[in-house]
Write an enzyme that holds these catalytic residues in place. Structure first.
Site, mmCIF file in Angstrom:
data_model
loop_
_atom_site.group_PDB
_atom_site.id
_atom_site.type_symbol
_atom_site.label_atom_id
_atom_site.label_comp_id
_atom_site.label_asym_id
_atom_site.label_seq_id
_atom_site.Cartn_x
_atom_site.Cartn_y
_atom_site.Cartn_z
ATOM 1 N N GLU A 7 37.305 45.721 51.090
ATOM 2 C CA GLU A 7 37.173 46.853 52.032
ATOM 3 C C GLU A 7 36.174 47.886 51.514
ATOM 4 O O GLU A 7 35.401 48.445 52.271
ATOM 5 C CB GLU A 7 38.549 47.495 52.265
ATOM 6 C CG GLU A 7 39.473 46.582 53.057
ATOM 7 C CD GLU A 7 40.917 47.072 53.097
ATOM 8 O OE1 GLU A 7 41.471 47.335 52.013
ATOM 9 O OE2 GLU A 7 41.468 47.203 54.199
ATOM 10 N N GLU B 255 46.052 40.425 51.102
ATOM 11 C CA GLU B 255 47.240 41.282 51.245
ATOM 12 C C GLU B 255 48.447 40.519 51.778
ATOM 13 O O GLU B 255 49.591 40.828 51.442
ATOM 14 C CB GLU B 255 46.945 42.467 52.180
ATOM 15 C CG GLU B 255 46.055 43.552 51.581
ATOM 16 C CD GLU B 255 44.572 43.290 51.740
ATOM 17 O OE1 GLU B 255 44.196 42.141 52.079
ATOM 18 O OE2 GLU B 255 43.789 44.224 51.518
ATOM 19 N N ALA C 224 43.582 47.228 45.556
ATOM 20 C CA ALA C 224 44.357 48.395 45.145
ATOM 21 C C ALA C 224 45.078 48.078 43.843
ATOM 22 O O ALA C 224 45.439 46.921 43.594
ATOM 23 C CB ALA C 224 45.390 48.722 46.221
ATOM 24 N N GLY D 89 41.471 45.846 48.839
ATOM 25 C CA GLY D 89 40.727 47.112 48.883
ATOM 26 C C GLY D 89 39.322 46.976 48.294
ATOM 27 O O GLY D 89 38.426 47.753 48.642
HETATM 28 N N1 DAK Z 1 46.181 45.720 40.357
HETATM 29 C C1 DAK Z 1 46.559 45.917 39.070
HETATM 30 N N2 DAK Z 1 46.253 45.087 38.085
HETATM 31 C C2 DAK Z 1 45.500 44.003 38.395
HETATM 32 C C3 DAK Z 1 45.056 43.733 39.714
HETATM 33 C C4 DAK Z 1 45.424 44.662 40.732
HETATM 34 N N3 DAK Z 1 45.041 44.508 41.999
HETATM 35 N N4 DAK Z 1 44.351 42.584 39.698
HETATM 36 C C5 DAK Z 1 44.356 42.166 38.408
HETATM 37 N N5 DAK Z 1 45.050 43.016 37.636
HETATM 38 C C6 DAK Z 1 45.289 42.939 36.209
HETATM 39 C C7 DAK Z 1 46.297 41.816 35.918
HETATM 40 O O1 DAK Z 1 47.630 42.270 36.066
HETATM 41 C C8 DAK Z 1 45.943 41.502 34.479
HETATM 42 O O2 DAK Z 1 46.511 42.487 33.651
HETATM 43 P P1 DAK Z 1 47.169 42.116 32.212
HETATM 44 O O3 DAK Z 1 48.170 41.037 32.505
HETATM 45 O O4 DAK Z 1 45.964 41.628 31.407
HETATM 46 O O5 DAK Z 1 47.732 43.401 31.731
HETATM 47 C C9 DAK Z 1 44.421 41.704 34.425
HETATM 48 O O6 DAK Z 1 44.106 42.545 35.536
HETATM 49 C C10 DAK Z 1 43.659 40.409 34.590
HETATM 50 O O7 DAK Z 1 44.146 39.757 35.754
HETATM 51 P P2 DAK Z 1 44.320 38.168 35.814
HETATM 52 O O8 DAK Z 1 44.837 37.628 34.529
HETATM 53 O O9 DAK Z 1 45.078 37.857 37.051
HETATM 54 O O10 DAK Z 1 42.776 37.723 35.940
HETATM 55 P P3 DAK Z 1 42.144 36.434 36.611
HETATM 56 O O11 DAK Z 1 40.687 36.488 36.292
HETATM 57 O O12 DAK Z 1 42.937 35.195 36.244
HETATM 58 O O13 DAK Z 1 42.349 36.629 38.192
HETATM 59 C C11 DAK Z 1 42.261 37.880 40.264
HETATM 60 C C12 DAK Z 1 41.670 37.646 38.850
HETATM 61 C C13 DAK Z 1 41.490 39.071 40.846
HETATM 62 C C14 DAK Z 1 42.053 36.654 41.144
HETATM 63 C C15 DAK Z 1 43.775 38.160 40.132
HETATM 64 O O14 DAK Z 1 43.971 39.135 39.124
HETATM 65 C C16 DAK Z 1 44.381 38.651 41.430
HETATM 66 O O15 DAK Z 1 44.712 37.859 42.307
HETATM 67 N N6 DAK Z 1 44.575 39.964 41.507
HETATM 68 C C17 DAK Z 1 45.275 40.613 42.618
HETATM 69 C C18 DAK Z 1 44.513 40.554 43.900
HETATM 70 C C19 DAK Z 1 45.234 41.330 44.967
HETATM 71 O O16 DAK Z 1 46.271 40.873 45.490
HETATM 72 N N7 DAK Z 1 44.795 42.543 45.174
HETATM 73 C C20 DAK Z 1 45.523 43.564 45.941
HETATM 74 C C21 DAK Z 1 45.323 43.376 47.399
HETATM 75 S S1 DAK Z 1 46.250 44.624 48.278
HETATM 76 C C22 DAK Z 1 46.085 51.674 51.152
HETATM 77 C C23 DAK Z 1 44.999 50.999 51.654
HETATM 78 C C24 DAK Z 1 44.637 49.808 51.128
HETATM 79 C C25 DAK Z 1 45.333 49.202 50.124
HETATM 80 C C26 DAK Z 1 46.423 49.900 49.620
HETATM 81 C C27 DAK Z 1 46.791 51.113 50.115
HETATM 82 N N8 DAK Z 1 46.454 52.918 51.687
HETATM 83 C C28 DAK Z 1 45.653 53.525 52.751
HETATM 84 C C29 DAK Z 1 47.676 53.569 51.253
HETATM 85 C C30 DAK Z 1 44.890 47.923 49.632
HETATM 86 C C31 DAK Z 1 45.721 47.017 49.184
HETATM 87 C C32 DAK Z 1 45.180 45.874 48.441
HETATM 88 O O17 DAK Z 1 44.076 45.840 47.979
#
Ligand code: DAK
Length: 258
Positions: free
Chosen positions: A112, A132, A66, A109
């Site tokens: 998912e 998450e 997400a 997500g």
């Molecule tokens: N959201 C927004 N921006 C993101 C992002 C994300 N999930 N993942 C990466 N970015 C952005 C980073 O902020 C960075 O932006 P700038 O700093 O360049 O502006 C750019 O993408 C590059 O990221 P990194 O520098 O971190 O890149 P790396 O290659 O070093 O690392 C990575 C890639 C994917 C391992 C890392 O970016 C990472 O850990 N990202 C976050 C992973 C994460 O925690 N994802 C979210 C999980 S929670 C819902 C249902 C489901 C959900 C929500 C609501 N409802 C029914 C309401 C689901 C929730 C989730 O998915």
């Protein structure tokens, strides 16, 4: 209206391809992007000439979950009425074969979304995970249920509780992916498989998909309802705010159980 965060093309007869298109944010799933995927699939469901669909994030990354920038702004009340839930349901309802071609990260997500597909083709460099817990929340789009059905309780627990990732090869071994390919071959292979399926009799394909889904559907509904409730509750916690803030501040979160 033409979509702005996905690309759509027709790489083979009867096949449509959806490519997530926010590489600068690792294809993080905004509500707009999820809505565009759902709308594209709803249109494909109606178009007789579309027989199978490939869903991909391109060569480098599938989707990093997400969009955390968007999520950071939301309150628990927003989550209660979140249009994302409807988009996820629409994706889950798609009646034709959906094949995910996964390269790079498929997290939260993103994982998912891949599991909403009927078949996952994983590249060797794919990384699947449900991180998450690092944000003080749990998967909210069926991850706790679909992952458990696909890989079994022990491995699903490990992934959901620790936030660790699976490689493409581990995903294949665990039964999350149907095939493992070299990264450059993931999308072509998914298109080839979709094209083969597109030549099969459409009614038999539709009912075959429905029948295979019935194997797990009844159990799924109850689990999804619980997951959604738990996700919503966790959205109200200080730990969730701390987890998201720590991600953007590039530091280790300090969780207090509040
Ligand atoms: N959201 C927004 N921006 C993101 C992002 C994300 N999930 N993942 C990466 N970015 C952005 C980073 O902020 C960075 O932006 P700038 O700093 O360049 O502006 C750019 O993408 C590059 O990221 P990194 O520098 O971190 O890149 P790396 O290659 O070093 O690392 C990575 C890639 C994917 C391992 C890392 O970016 C990472 O850990 N990202 C976050 C992973 C994460 O925690 N994802 C979210 C999980 S929670 C819902 C249902 C489901 C959900 C929500 C609501 N409802 C029914 C309401 C689901 C929730 C989730 O998915």
């Amino acid at each position: 209206m033409a979509p702005t965060q996905i690309r759509i093309d027709a790489p083979a007869d009867g096949v449509r391809r959806i490519t997530l298109n926010r590489p600068e944010a690792r294809n993080a799933l905004t509500t707009t992007m999820l809505g565009e995927i759902a709308a594209a699939l709803a249109a494909f469901a109606e178009e007789e000439e579309v027989r199978a669909v490939v869903l991909t994030g391109g060569e480098k990354v599938f989707a990093a979950g997400a969009d955390l920038r968007e999520m950071a702004e939301k309150t628990v009340v927003d989550v209660l009425d979140d249009p994302r839930a409807g988009h996820w349901r629409a994706i889950a309802r798609f009646p034709k074969p959906l094949i995910a071609a996964v390269n790079g990260y498929a997290l939260g997500g993103g994982c998912e979304l891949a599991m909403h597909a009927d078949i996952i083709i994983a590249g060797r460099g794919a990384r699947f995970g449900q991180p998450e817990v690092n944000l003080g929340i749990i998967p909210g789009a069926g991850g706790t249920q679909r992952l458990t059905q696909l890989v079994g309780k022990s491995l699903a627990m490990k992934l959901v509780l620790s936030g660790e990732f699976l490689s493409g090869e581990e995903a294949l071994r665990a039964g999350l992916a149907a095939e493992l390919t070299e990264d450059a071959e993931t999308i072509p292979r998914a298109v080839e498989l979709a094209a083969r399926i597109a030549e099969k009799p459409p009614l038999a394909v539709r009912l075959a998909k429905e029948a295979v889904r019935q194997a797990s559907e009844a159990l799924l509904a109850q689990g999804l309802a619980f997951e959604r409730k738990a996700f919503t509750i966790l959205f109200a916690t200080e730990d969730r705010r701390e987890g998201v803030a720590a991600f953007f501040e590039k530091r280790k979160p300090v969780f207090r159980g509040r």
